[in-house]
Scaffold this active site. Structure first.
Site, PDB file in Angstrom:
ATOM      1  N   CYS A  76      41.519  37.822  52.821  1.00 16.72           N
ATOM      2  CA  CYS A  76      42.097  37.714  51.486  1.00 16.72           C
ATOM      3  C   CYS A  76      42.996  36.340  51.417  1.00 16.72           C
ATOM      4  O   CYS A  76      43.975  36.040  51.978  1.00 16.72           O
ATOM      5  CB  CYS A  76      43.321  39.010  51.477  1.00 16.72           C
ATOM      6  SG  CYS A  76      44.123  38.931  50.005  1.00 16.72           S
ATOM      7  N   HIS A 162      30.958  38.975  47.872  1.00 19.88           N
ATOM      8  CA  HIS A 162      31.315  38.395  46.476  1.00 19.88           C
ATOM      9  C   HIS A 162      30.027  38.309  45.617  1.00 19.88           C
ATOM     10  O   HIS A 162      28.946  37.743  46.193  1.00 19.88           O
ATOM     11  CB  HIS A 162      32.244  37.224  46.292  1.00 19.88           C
ATOM     12  CG  HIS A 162      33.611  37.283  46.804  1.00 19.88           C
ATOM     13  ND1 HIS A 162      34.681  37.726  45.803  1.00 19.88           N
ATOM     14  CD2 HIS A 162      34.100  37.176  47.876  1.00 19.88           C
ATOM     15  CE1 HIS A 162      35.717  37.845  46.660  1.00 19.88           C
ATOM     16  NE2 HIS A 162      35.375  37.285  47.810  1.00 19.88           N
ATOM     17  N   GLU A 211      38.172  43.809  42.498  1.00 16.30           N
ATOM     18  CA  GLU A 211      38.055  43.532  44.051  1.00 16.30           C
ATOM     19  C   GLU A 211      37.724  45.087  44.604  1.00 16.30           C
ATOM     20  O   GLU A 211      38.189  46.019  44.238  1.00 16.30           O
ATOM     21  CB  GLU A 211      39.453  43.333  44.421  1.00 16.30           C
ATOM     22  CG  GLU A 211      39.870  41.956  44.229  1.00 16.30           C
ATOM     23  CD  GLU A 211      41.041  41.279  45.148  1.00 16.30           C
ATOM     24  OE1 GLU A 211      40.933  41.503  46.193  1.00 16.30           O
ATOM     25  OE2 GLU A 211      42.030  40.752  44.563  1.00 16.30           O
ATOM     26  N   CYS A 220      42.568  36.682  42.649  1.00 13.32           N
ATOM     27  CA  CYS A 220      41.808  36.796  44.058  1.00 13.32           C
ATOM     28  C   CYS A 220      41.614  35.370  44.780  1.00 13.32           C
ATOM     29  O   CYS A 220      40.613  34.676  44.043  1.00 13.32           O
ATOM     30  CB  CYS A 220      40.416  37.803  43.688  1.00 13.32           C
ATOM     31  SG  CYS A 220      39.629  37.889  45.078  1.00 13.32           S
ATOM     32  N   GLY A 223      37.994  35.202  45.648  1.00 10.11           N
ATOM     33  CA  GLY A 223      37.004  35.389  44.433  1.00 10.11           C
ATOM     34  C   GLY A 223      37.006  34.186  43.742  1.00 10.11           C
ATOM     35  O   GLY A 223      35.864  33.681  43.290  1.00 10.11           O
TER      36      GLY A 223
END
Length: 278
Positions: A76, A162, A211, A220, A223
């Protein structure tokens, strides 16, 4: 069990951060879901756990991430910036360069003089088996059948999987409809984070991310990294890109080589501290 915690956020992506260096902490999926619940708990997108490192020669801390649904995940980026600010504010370290262990490997956090944090996220993973994603070979885009539509996606791992979709207008993107379908698509055996990216220029994009295990969030970090990598691979973006998310801006830099690390810079902020009974 009673424990101290700190509520933090990175561009609105919010976290409950727990010091497991100086207090005993035992987290279960049920306890994580309780902490994350926005009506009956503290409320957050993810719970972050600060632990001693398994290998003190390589890292200063171990960094664990639990989504709001109770599942532990690999990485994260916004949480990593909060992690760096937390360990310094908590007096666990005075270092400005902090190597930490994650389930995806070692990452390095650097606290800048202006309070911004740069995270060396390591190189992106593009081979399908490393993402993981079911495809014959790595490619800038892959065709994905989702909800009766055929999408062109970029498949990238930044320590977590992703899928990146280029859209004309991020505000009109079908995030609520397609996000959950991409998240649970069978070609992503561990699920996926779904990013919807509007290219404004070669140096700027707008991005919304659904997410895995948390739903759409205000920001994110991984992301944003995955979106810039995918955009570069498609020839759409330059080396350094400003990524505007609903919660604010991140700056992502990647040299365009598979062995080059992705660097993410952005803010992190403490909101309040508390003590809770679990």
């Amino acid at each position: 069990m009673e424990m101290n915690f700190t509520k933090m956020h990175g561009l609105g992506n919010d976290f409950v951060v727990i010091d497991a260096v100086r207090q005993h902490v035992s987290l279960t999926p049920e306890r994580v879901r309780f902490l994350a619940h926005r009506r009956t708990g503290v409320g957050c997108d993810q719970v972050l756990l600060v632990e001693p490192p398994a290998d003190p020669q390589r890292a200063a801390f171990r960094y664990r991430i639990f989504n709001a649904d109770g599942n532990e995940v690999e990485q994260c980026g916004n949480g990593a910036r909060c992690f760096a600010v937390f360990v310094r504010e908590a007096g666990l370290t005075e270092a400005t360069v902090i190597p930490v262990e994650t389930a995806a490997g070692i990452i390095t956090l650097q606290v800048q003089g202006d309070g911004q944090v740069t995270v060396d996220m390591g190189p992106p993973r593009l081979e399908p088996w490393t993402i993981p994603f079911e495809a014959a070979a790595a490619a800038p885009t892959h065709t994905l059948q989702v909800g009766g539509e055929t999408l062109e996606i970029g498949a990238v791992s930044m320590g977590n999987p992703h899928a990146v979709v280029v859209v004309e207008d991020v505000h009109k993107a079908p995030v609520e409809r397609l996000g959950p379908l991409i998240e649970r698509h069978p070609r992503f055996p561990r699920g996926a984070n779904a990013g919807f990216m509007e290219v404004v220029s070669r140096e700027r994009v707008r991005l919304r991310v659904f997410e895995r295990g948390a739903g759409e969030t205000l920001a994110c970090g991984t992301g944003a990294c995955a979106a810039v990598v995918s955009g570069q691979l498609q020839g759409l973006l330059d080396r350094q890109v400003a990524v505007d998310l609903p919660g604010g801006r991140l700056v992502i830099e990647w040299a365009g080589r598979e062995d080059a690390p992705v660097l993410m810079t952005g803010p992190a902020q403490s909101v309040f501290t508390g003590r809770i009974q679990l």
